[in-house]
Motif scaffolding. Structure first.
Motif, mmCIF file in Angstrom:
data_model
loop_
_atom_site.group_PDB
_atom_site.id
_atom_site.type_symbol
_atom_site.label_atom_id
_atom_site.label_comp_id
_atom_site.label_asym_id
_atom_site.label_seq_id
_atom_site.Cartn_x
_atom_site.Cartn_y
_atom_site.Cartn_z
ATOM 1 N N ASP A 252 0.811 -1.213 0.000
ATOM 2 C CA ASP A 252 0.000 0.000 0.000
ATOM 3 C C ASP A 252 0.847 1.266 0.000
ATOM 4 O OD1 ASP A 252 -2.267 -1.480 -0.167
ATOM 5 O OD2 ASP A 252 -3.067 -0.950 1.817
ATOM 6 N N GLU A 255 2.088 1.566 -3.578
ATOM 7 C CA GLU A 255 0.952 1.949 -4.415
ATOM 8 C C GLU A 255 0.575 3.408 -4.173
ATOM 9 O OE1 GLU A 255 -2.639 2.336 -6.603
ATOM 10 O OE2 GLU A 255 -0.782 1.191 -6.856
ATOM 11 N N ARG A 267 -5.112 2.406 -5.224
ATOM 12 C CA ARG A 267 -5.914 1.168 -5.136
ATOM 13 C C ARG A 267 -5.288 0.325 -4.019
ATOM 14 N NH1 ARG A 267 -5.460 2.348 -10.640
ATOM 15 N NH2 ARG A 267 -3.528 1.117 -10.792
ATOM 16 N N TRP A 268 -5.873 0.440 -2.827
ATOM 17 C CA TRP A 268 -5.296 -0.233 -1.668
ATOM 18 C C TRP A 268 -5.488 -1.746 -1.755
ATOM 19 C CZ3 TRP A 268 -2.459 3.442 -0.391
ATOM 20 C CH2 TRP A 268 -2.915 4.729 -0.123
#
Length: 270
Positions: A252, A255, A267-268
């Motif tokens: 995450d 990202e 977009r976790w």
């Protein structure tokens, strides 16, 4: 984490409907529903709350918890009817369970926001101080008045002294005098003070801002916040470096950084 003391034999399950759970948009709303009893924290209710917090802890769809109460009183503290002529084991079980439940608010990965609509006294004040954040209506008051009935608020003292200056906490504990919502805000016991009609909206707005973040990242940060608080500055930095290094390696974080640079929504993974 189970209580180190046995539960007293007179314990019964919490009455149906005394604790309500609603989950919507990644926010779990937990409602103390003993308005007729001023939301007193009976042993059974403390056990039920702890049980439900454990369940929410592993719910991947829940990113924030709001803790609120029905009726005009947030919580009057322990149910005093359970505290007359009991054994040492009974009292130890009650206070141990209370400590376990209060600590659970700090150890679950989701941030917990207290939504306080009225009086919060003794263990009720402890409940507010144990939450990560708090939003209060202008009609709210906070007190630790146990000294007036011969029972010093020693367990409520623990999170209270970690939330407000020690001399103010000591005055509350020794006199039992209440703090207004505005004074509680000035001292840092609550994050916001709002008109009663805006309480739910403001609390949910705060919860919504947290809910859009990575669940994993928030959990890492919440745990680190409390872990470093008792360390020396140098040890706290050493711990923070380890945590942030681990955090940076997670999906995450990578990202989120890429999404920021690419000017898009992240977009976790979790």
């Amino acid at each position: 984490m189970e209580s180190p003391h046995p539960r007293p034999p007179q314990e019964q399950p919490a009455q149906e409907g005394e604790l309500l759970i609603e989950i919507s948009n990644s926010i779990a709303t937990v409602t103390l529903n003993r308005a007729a009893k001023r939301n007193a924290l009976s042993l059974e209710l403390l056990i039920e709350l702890d049980t439900r917090l454990v369940e929410l802890e592993t719910d991947r769809d829940v990113r924030v918890v709001i803790l609120r109460s029905a009726g005009p009183v947030f919580s009057s503290g322990h149910d005093l009817k359970q505290m007359i002529a009991r054994s040492e084991e009974d009292y130890a079980a009650l206070f141990s369970q209370c400590a376990t439940t209060m600590q659970r608010l700090r150890t679950i990965p989701q941030p917990v926001i207290a939504q306080v609509q009225g009086l919060a006294t003794a263990a009720g004040c402890q409940l507010v101080a144990s939450c990560d954040l708090a939003v209060a209506s202008e009609q709210s008051w906070f007190a630790t008045p146990g000294v007036k009935i011969g029972l010093f608020c020693t367990t409520p003292m623990v999170p209270l002294t970690r939330s407000i200056p020690p001399k103010v906490a000591m005055e509350m504990l020794l006199t039992g005098d209440p703090l207004s919502a505005q004074r509680a805000y000035e001292l840092g016991l609550v994050n916001r003070v709002v008109p009663a009609e805006e309480l739910d909206e403001v609390t949910r707005e705060m919860a919504g801002k947290i809910a859009v973040a990575s669940r994993e990242t928030v959990a890492i940060g919440k745990a680190a916040f409390y872990q470093q608080a008792s360390l020396s500055e140098s040890d706290a930095y050493a711990h923070a470096v380890d945590v942030m290094t681990d955090n940076a390696l997670r999906h995450d974080a990578q990202e989120g950084i890429r999404a920021f640079l690419e000017k898009r929504a992240p977009r976790w993974e979790r």
